[in-house]
Scaffold this active site. Structure first.
Site, PDB file in Angstrom:
ATOM      1  N   GLU A  71       3.723  -4.169  12.467  1.00 49.04           N
ATOM      2  CA  GLU A  71       2.750  -3.096  12.269  1.00 49.04           C
ATOM      3  C   GLU A  71       1.616  -3.722  11.473  1.00 49.04           C
ATOM      4  O   GLU A  71       1.751  -3.972  10.282  1.00 49.04           O
ATOM      5  CB  GLU A  71       3.448  -1.934  11.527  1.00 49.04           C
TER       6      GLU A  71
ATOM      7  N   CYS B 188      -3.587   1.152   6.665  1.00 51.97           N
ATOM      8  CA  CYS B 188      -3.949   0.534   7.959  1.00 51.97           C
ATOM      9  C   CYS B 188      -4.537   1.571   8.898  1.00 51.97           C
ATOM     10  O   CYS B 188      -5.332   1.252   9.764  1.00 51.97           O
ATOM     11  CB  CYS B 188      -2.726  -0.055   8.652  1.00 51.97           C
TER      12      CYS B 188
ATOM     13  N   ASN C  56       0.804  -1.237   0.000  1.00 50.31           N
ATOM     14  CA  ASN C  56       0.000   0.000   0.000  1.00 50.31           C
ATOM     15  C   ASN C  56       0.835   1.285   0.000  1.00 50.31           C
ATOM     16  O   ASN C  56       0.471   2.264  -0.640  1.00 50.31           O
ATOM     17  CB  ASN C  56      -1.040  -0.002   1.129  1.00 50.31           C
TER      18      ASN C  56
ATOM     19  N   GLU D  96       7.875   2.344  14.836  1.00 51.41           N
ATOM     20  CA  GLU D  96       8.686   2.788  13.702  1.00 51.41           C
ATOM     21  C   GLU D  96       8.609   4.308  13.692  1.00 51.41           C
ATOM     22  O   GLU D  96       7.569   4.870  14.015  1.00 51.41           O
ATOM     23  CB  GLU D  96       8.089   2.267  12.399  1.00 51.41           C
TER      24      GLU D  96
HETATM   25  C1  SIN Z   1      -0.116   2.089   6.596  1.00 49.18           C
HETATM   26  O1  SIN Z   1      -1.281   2.268   6.423  1.00 49.18           O
HETATM   27  O2  SIN Z   1       0.335   0.956   6.646  1.00 49.18           O
HETATM   28  C2  SIN Z   1       0.847   3.212   6.761  1.00 49.18           C
HETATM   29  C3  SIN Z   1       0.241   4.524   6.613  1.00 49.18           C
HETATM   30  C4  SIN Z   1       1.117   5.636   7.103  1.00 49.18           C
HETATM   31  O3  SIN Z   1       2.328   5.460   7.330  1.00 49.18           O
HETATM   32  O4  SIN Z   1       0.580   6.726   7.283  1.00 49.18           O
END
Ligand code: SIN
Length: 497
Positions: free
Chosen positions: A263, A297, A162, A473
């Site tokens: 994550e 996510c 993504n 992270e």
């Molecule tokens: C993710 O949705 O996995 C990461 C999104 C973000 O770093 O803002």
């Protein structure tokens, strides 16, 4: 030379082989797998299909590189990270096109991801020189204790499709700042941008083998990931992806007691109180939810709106969503692109059908994007009158489908927002400062957006709780710490102290 459906200013930038020890490398079987453009469903490139038996040679290359890289001065690591940052920025127009073709996201969003991702190279260049141990005087007389931090060793980054650039730079940037070498295994859908980044890392001065990239098909990915996790020379694994796969990764790593950060999935609530600034809440929700067609996510899966403003808020949301233009990421008028995978379309369809069956009303969208060719399109969709019993309440949708729930009291909404196994991010909008403080403490998530729909930044810790995983992270100290080990030195001193 491969023929791509786009023109690159630097034709040497993109090679479709794995990148090991600074060399473009084929799989030992000679097999390859296809990469599709989600906007047309057509294959436009292919990469080597590495299998488990190819893994050992790559880990050994990373391990040899580590023996030298671990001794490199932090300032030198910082300078290389900055040079990498510069080279990526210089090639960003080329990289953005490749990102749009492999992920489907609109070109403007691809540029946005690169900008966001460069925050990580910049940030970790700074962090490299700020790694600190400490010195203390213990309870025993005539002693001193020193804690020193060292790079953990060969690391592995298992990266999703993504945000394939941001996730690489977030993990690899931290590892390189710490003095570790790292092997990235990008998702089978989006390996190309990762290969470009590795190519530029070597150009930035990182020695061959410091950052290796393995590519593999969907079929071979489980065995490749397992071998990487179980290889005795691998000391740390960082994974971003689903909770199901994350828990499998943790099991693989448990055998060798590897350090792991996970994550995982989201299912994030977005809560709108009567007393908020409605314009601000709506604007932030639109940006958050339609970013990469809902495939983040941290996206809002469940939107809870308080009764007093429910009708007005839903009507504005619907009006502003219905003007979005669904299309290929390279078309200049596209504001929302396709899903990256075909299976994403099926899941969106399933969640919409389930919601309708359970009393939800589709007020915008609701269908796959017929008439747009063979791309993986799904209309941006709003379902009102959503209920906790719906599938969309329980699972991360990972698609442009937004469920809106009505609530009356703070206690009720906190209970419903927390009624999920996930705990990645939560968002709320209110002007009541006491309530804001209570929500910050009572919502079960690793990241809380307070009158904002975006808390992601290189300088802030990113990570969840509950089944959204563990480890952080980005952010000060915590991110690099994931790639370090502490060593305690205790010394007895002669003489009077
Ligand atoms: C993710 O949705 O996995 C990461 C999104 C973000 O770093 O803002």
């Amino acid at each position: 030379m491969a023929h791509f459906p786009f023109k690159m200013a630097d034709v040497e930038l993109l090679k479709t082989e794995a990148y090991v020890q600074g060399t473009w490398t084929a799989a030992s079987s000679g097999k390859r797998f296809d990469i599709e453009d989600p906007g047309t469903g057509k294959v436009f490139a292919s990469c080597p299909d590495f299998s488990a038996s190819d893994v050992d040679a790559v880990v050994e290359s990373s391990s040899r590189a580590f023996e030298e890289f671990r001794k490199e001065n932090p300032r030198s690591r910082a300078q290389k990270l900055l040079e990498w940052d510069r080279l990526i920025r210089e090639s960003k127009d080329d990289i953005a096109q490749v990102l749009t073709y492999e992920s489907g996201k609109p070109l403007a969003e691809a540029h946005g991801e690169i900008e966001y991702a460069l925050g990580f190279t910049w940030w970790f260049a700074g962090e490299a020189e700020r790694i600190r141990g400490n010195l203390s005087i213990p309870s025993q007389p005539n002693r001193r204790v020193v804690v020193t931090k060292q790079p953990i060793g060969v690391c592995v980054a298992l990266v999703p499709w993504n945000f394939p650039i941001a996730m690489i730079l977030r993990k690899v940037g931290a590892a390189l700042a710490a003095g570790c070498t790292i092997i990235a295994k990008p998702s089978p859908e989006t390996p190309l941008t990762c290969l470009i980044l590795a190519n530029l890392a070597v150009k930035a001065g990182f020695a061959p083998g410091v950052f290796n990239v393995i590519t593999s098909s969907m079929d071979n990915t489980p065995e490749v990931a397992e071998r990487l996790c179980k290889h005795p020379l691998v000391k740390k694994v960082s994974f971003t992806g689903s909770t199901t796969i994350g828990s499998l990764i943790a099991k693989h790593c448990a055998e060798g007691l590897k350090k792991v950060s996970l994550e995982l999935g989201g299912n994030c609530p977005f809560i709108v109180f009567d007393d908020c600034n409605q314009e601000q809440a709506c604007e932030e929700l639109l940006k958050l939810k339609w970013r990469h067609a809902g495939q983040a996510c941290v996206t809002a899966n469940r939107v809870y709106v308080q009764s007093g403003i429910y009708e007005e808020f839903v009507a504005t949301l619907a009006k502003r969503t219905s003007i979005l233009k669904l299309g290929h990421g390279m078309s200049s008028d596209t504001t929302i692109g396709p899903l990256t995978t075909k299976r994403g379309v099926s899941k969106a369809q399933k969640h919409v059908e389930d919601a309708i069956e359970k009393g939800g009303k589709v007020i915008v969208g609701g269908k796959s994007g017929k008439g747009l060719g063979d791309g993986f399109f799904f209309e941006p969709t709003i379902i009102r009158d959503a209920k906790q019993s719906m599938l969309i309440s329980q699972e991360e949708t990972f698609a442009p489908v937004l469920a809106v729930y009505r609530f009356d009291s703070e206690a009720e909404v906190v209970k419903n927002a927390n009624d999920t196994s996930m705990g990645l991010a939560s968002y709320f909008f209110t002007k009541n400062i006491d309530r804001a403080w209570r929500l910050l403490e009572n919502l079960e998530a690793g990241m809380i957006g307070m009158n904002t729909g975006n808390s992601s930044a290189a300088e802030s810790p990113f990570g969840g709780m509950k089944l959204s995983g563990y480890g952080k992270e980005s952010g000060k100290d915590v991110a690099v710490e994931e790639y370090l080990v502490s060593k305690t030195g205790t010394m007895t001193l002669e003489g009077h102290y």
